[in-house]
Design an enzyme around this catalytic site. Structure first.
Site, short mmCIF file in Angstrom:
data_model
loop_
_atom_site.label_atom_id
_atom_site.label_comp_id
_atom_site.label_asym_id
_atom_site.label_seq_id
_atom_site.Cartn_x
_atom_site.Cartn_y
_atom_site.Cartn_z
N SER A 121 0.82 -1.21 0.00
CA SER A 121 0.00 0.00 0.00
C SER A 121 0.86 1.27 0.00
CB SER A 121 -0.90 0.04 1.23
OG SER A 121 -1.61 -1.16 1.36
N1 SAH Z 1 -0.45 -5.19 4.01
C1 SAH Z 1 0.30 -5.43 2.80
C2 SAH Z 1 -0.46 -5.08 1.54
C3 SAH Z 1 -1.43 -6.13 1.26
S1 SAH Z 1 -2.11 -6.29 -0.32
C4 SAH Z 1 1.64 -4.74 2.82
O1 SAH Z 1 1.93 -3.99 3.76
O2 SAH Z 1 2.42 -4.99 1.90
C5 SAH Z 1 -3.40 -7.41 0.15
C6 SAH Z 1 -2.96 -8.82 0.43
O3 SAH Z 1 -4.10 -9.54 0.90
C7 SAH Z 1 -2.44 -9.58 -0.78
O4 SAH Z 1 -1.15 -10.04 -0.55
C8 SAH Z 1 -3.44 -10.74 -0.93
O5 SAH Z 1 -2.83 -11.95 -1.37
C9 SAH Z 1 -3.96 -10.88 0.48
N2 SAH Z 1 -5.25 -11.56 0.63
C10 SAH Z 1 -6.34 -11.56 -0.18
N3 SAH Z 1 -7.33 -12.33 0.34
C11 SAH Z 1 -6.85 -12.82 1.51
C12 SAH Z 1 -7.39 -13.69 2.51
N4 SAH Z 1 -8.61 -14.21 2.42
N5 SAH Z 1 -6.63 -13.99 3.58
C13 SAH Z 1 -5.36 -13.48 3.71
N6 SAH Z 1 -4.80 -12.67 2.79
C14 SAH Z 1 -5.53 -12.34 1.70
#
Ligand code: SAH
Length: 253
Positions: free
Chosen positions: A101
């Site tokens: 993000s």
């Molecule tokens: N917090 C992260 C950004 C996350 S992007 C950072 O600091 O880099 C969102 C993430 O959520 C992605 O990696 C995606 O694979 C994950 N995601 C999507 N659905 C999910 C689920 N049901 N459980 C866990 N992770 C999930």
């Protein structure tokens, strides 16, 4: 005369090629102590500028939060070829079609849950591990769940290489939360479901805060919930665009 002009042209092109390949940094000895210190200082300067222009300038002034952003080396959480963009005012790709993000959004979500030194925090969507590392500076323990195995694995590596010891990364579906470690003082969700998952509501402690992007088809709102006598009190923060929350078969929630 003609020959020396050709030689000169050749020399200039060779120099240009070297410059292009190395991106302006020395072609040889890039691993020397001096140049790695220079790199570190350079990233540090970029980080301070990011804090000033993207975070403080937008009204986030809490000293503990700013100190966490100062300490965590964001460039270590992005792919090698994108390090030079790590401190820009935008999200960046981290592989597997996912993103880290934008710094300001990480700061805003962090502030909204008001992390305290003794808090145990759950994060859904580890991605690069950057948000977890920021939270780990401000709380006691961070439990984070990532559904894509390769991302969970590389986040584990980055977190341990950057000296972050109080983050626990699990591969799995965050929709279900992490009941073994519940209740949590705060929950940060960084992927977007259509509705707040029931297990997450249940795993939030009394007086706890949950920040979550809720919506459909990238039309989402960042919402803060506070649990008060078993009830969730809702506060809208701002419209956002996160990747959807999906289950193990890739279906959206
Ligand atoms: N917090 C992260 C950004 C996350 S992007 C950072 O600091 O880099 C969102 C993430 O959520 C992605 O990696 C995606 O694979 C994950 N995601 C999507 N659905 C999910 C689920 N049901 N459980 C866990 N992770 C999930």
């Amino acid at each position: 005369m003609k020959k020396s002009a050709t030689i000169l042209t050749l020399m200039i092109s060779a120099l240009a090629v070297v410059f292009f390949i190395t991106d302006g940094s020395p072609a040889f000895g890039a691993d020397t102590k001096a140049s790695s210190k220079e790199n570190k200082d350079n990233f540090r300067q970029q980080r301070m500028k990011m804090i000033r222009q993207q975070i403080r300038a937008r009204g986030i002034e809490n000293p503990e939060i700013l100190a966490a952003f100062e300490k965590v080396p964001r460039h270590r959480f992005v792919p090698e070829r994108l390090k030079k963009y790590a401190y820009q005012d935008r999200p960046l790709p981290i592989g597997e079609d996912q993103t880290i993000s934008q710094p300001y959004i990480v700061a805003l979500m962090t502030r909204s849950i008001e992390p305290k030194k003794n808090d145990r925090i759950l994060e859904i969507g580890t991605g690069s591990g950057y948000q977890a590392a920021i939270l780990a500076e401000l709380a006691k323990q961070v439990y984070t769940i990532e559904i894509i195995e390769s991302l969970a694995e590389s986040a584990r590596t980055t977190l341990s290489e950057t000296g972050c010891e109080n983050v626990y990364v699990k591969t799995g579906d965050g929709f279900k939360g992490w009941p073994e470690h519940a209740p949590f003082d705060a929950i940060v969700v960084t992927c977007s479901p259509e509705k707040v998952p029931e297990p997450l509501k249940e795993q939030l402690a009394g007086g706890g805060r949950m920040v979550i992007p809720v919506g459909q088809n990238y039309d989402q709102n960042l919402v803060l919930f506070e649990k008060n006598k078993g009830q969730l009190i809702e506060k809208q923060i701002l419209p956002v665009r996160f990747v959807p929350m999906v289950d193990e078969k890739g279906r959206t929630y």
